[in-house]
Write a protein that holds these residues in place. Structure first.
Motif, short mmCIF file in Angstrom:
data_model
loop_
_atom_site.label_atom_id
_atom_site.label_comp_id
_atom_site.label_asym_id
_atom_site.label_seq_id
_atom_site.Cartn_x
_atom_site.Cartn_y
_atom_site.Cartn_z
N ILE A 1 -10.50 -4.38 6.26
CA ILE A 1 -9.56 -4.03 5.19
C ILE A 1 -9.25 -2.53 5.24
N LEU A 2 -10.28 -1.72 5.47
CA LEU A 2 -10.08 -0.27 5.56
C LEU A 2 -9.20 0.09 6.76
N TYR A 3 -9.48 -0.52 7.91
CA TYR A 3 -8.71 -0.20 9.12
C TYR A 3 -7.24 -0.57 8.96
N VAL A 4 -6.99 -1.76 8.44
CA VAL A 4 -5.61 -2.21 8.28
C VAL A 4 -4.87 -1.35 7.26
N SER A 5 -5.54 -1.00 6.19
CA SER A 5 -4.91 -0.19 5.14
C SER A 5 -4.57 1.20 5.67
N ILE A 6 -5.49 1.82 6.39
CA ILE A 6 -5.23 3.15 6.97
C ILE A 6 -4.10 3.08 7.98
N PHE A 7 -4.06 2.01 8.76
CA PHE A 7 -2.99 1.83 9.75
C PHE A 7 -1.62 1.80 9.07
N PHE A 8 -1.50 1.04 8.00
CA PHE A 8 -0.20 0.95 7.33
C PHE A 8 0.15 2.23 6.59
N ILE A 9 -0.84 2.95 6.07
CA ILE A 9 -0.55 4.25 5.46
C ILE A 9 0.06 5.18 6.49
N PHE B 1 -4.10 12.14 1.88
CA PHE B 1 -4.90 11.95 0.66
C PHE B 1 -5.11 10.46 0.39
N ALA B 2 -4.04 9.65 0.55
CA ALA B 2 -4.15 8.20 0.35
C ALA B 2 -5.14 7.59 1.36
N ILE C 1 0.82 -1.22 0.00
CA ILE C 1 0.00 0.00 0.00
C ILE C 1 0.85 1.26 0.00
N ALA C 2 2.14 1.14 0.19
CA ALA C 2 3.04 2.30 0.13
C ALA C 2 3.01 2.96 -1.24
N VAL C 3 2.60 2.21 -2.28
CA VAL C 3 2.58 2.79 -3.63
C VAL C 3 1.54 3.92 -3.73
N LEU C 4 0.51 3.91 -2.87
CA LEU C 4 -0.47 4.99 -2.89
C LEU C 4 0.15 6.30 -2.45
#
Length: 354
Positions: free
Chosen positions: A295-303, A275-276, A186-189
């Motif tokens: 999925i949303l929580y984990v993605s935001i956490f890693f961002i 923004f990501a 997800i770092a690509v975002l």
């Protein structure tokens, strides 16, 4: 696959990036495509050879010998005829980008010479693999797929915004049907916008890569281009078999952006990270089929973690040379989590175990 991608990155950028090369190589080796189709081992050869093949093509664009490109292409054609269809189309699309990146348009004879070398070495590679290509060609003429024709109408598969969710962490893989597998960290975002905002990368290069990404996105979403990419027919399950090419381009750009982080203030990286995160949140409302909450929580956490990792060298307690190591550790944790969850999902649908 990861080792070959590391060789590719090291040779196109030199020593710049250091240990961060291992992070991006891990992203490529354990991307969503590789995990979703890891059980289909006859496709993996081509995915592994792609970085070496592109490296050979870059050598030709730089005016060096095409021998490495020729041998690598011949091996790929021999080992994976079907996947070679995707890669050969991709090379035809990508070579002009490399040609203009490493050469001046004001030297037309140089461009013509390198285009000629690219064509000759490609034909030679096909000749080396012809012992398999020729009988395969005549064998395929006897199959039912030969009768399919190019669609006459324009059909769109998904809303464009839906594709962004395919970059989220632990998003379920598409195997038998669904959207393309685009996940590669997800770092690509964060890093892809940084690439296009970089002042040291010329506009010509940015527009060239943007064109490739646009072509791939349109191909994912229209039946006519999707038909062409799949060798003149529609696949029976296992959709978007060329999506690993998108992953390759995205990670190439992300790595280049990582080497340009010194151009940005911490606040710039923070704004792009917000923004990501906003895209992840909006996906719950704007997507046709919203992702699950976890999925949303984990993605935001890693961002958030990546936002801190990419600016960690701005703190006096962390030395700048430690940033690639910190980034590698975060990537390792994310990819490990995504791999474990994805393999579990595949096991429940494709039955790895008894």
């Amino acid at each position: 696959s990861g080792a070959f991608f590391a060789v590719y990155l090291k040779n196109i950028r030199g020593e710049e990036g250091g240990i961060s090369i291992a992070a991006f190589s891990t992203m490529y080796a354990l991307s969503g495509f590789m995990l979703a189709y890891s059980w289909n081992i006859m496709w993996i050869d081509a995915v592994c050879l792609l970085p070496l093949l592109v490296l050979g093509m870059v050598k030709i664009a730089r005016g060096k010998s095409g021998f490495f490109y020729c041998i690598t292409l011949a091996i790929m054609l021999f080992s994976s005829f079907y996947m070679s269809v995707f890669i050969c189309l991709f090379l035809a699309l990508y070579f002009p980008v490399c040609l203009l990146k490493y050469n001046s348009a004001r030297q037309p004879m140089v461009l013509v010479s390198r285009i000629r070398n690219f064509g000759l070495y490609s034909i030679l590679a096909a000749g080396l693999a012809s012992i398999l290509l020729v009988p395969t060609y005549y064998g395929l003429k006897l199959t039912s797929a030969v009768g399919e024709t190019l669609p006459s109408d324009f059909k769109q598969y998904f809303d464009m915004f839906d594709y962004l969710s395919r970059h989220f962490v632990i998003v379920p893989p598409a195997i038998r049907e669904g959207m393309p597998n685009l996940y590669c960290g997800i770092a690509v975002l964060i890093l892809i916008p940084l690439y296009f905002f970089s002042k040291s990368i010329n506009l010509k290069e940015k527009l060239s890569y943007l064109t490739i990404l646009f072509v791939l996105f349109i191909s994912f979403n229209t039946d006519t281009l999707n038909f062409i990419w799949h060798g003149g027919h529609f696949p029976n399950q296992l959709p978007y078999r060329y999506s690993f090419l998108y992953v390759f381009i995205i990670l190439t750009l992300a790595y280049m952006a990582f080497t340009k982080l010194k151009e940005y203030e911490g606040v710039n990286i923070g704004i792009i990270s917000l923004f990501a995160a906003g895209i992840v949140i909006l996906s719950q409302k704007l997507m046709t089929e919203p992702p699950k909450h976890y999925i949303l929580y984990v993605s935001i956490f890693f961002i958030a973690i990546y936002a801190a990792a990419l600016t960690v060298d701005r703190r006096s307690i962390i030395k700048p040379e430690k940033k690639p190591l910190v980034f590698l550790v975060i990537v390792g944790i994310e990819i490990l989590l995504n791999t474990i969850v994805t393999i579990g999902i595949i096991d429940s649908t494709e039955y790895y175990s008894i």
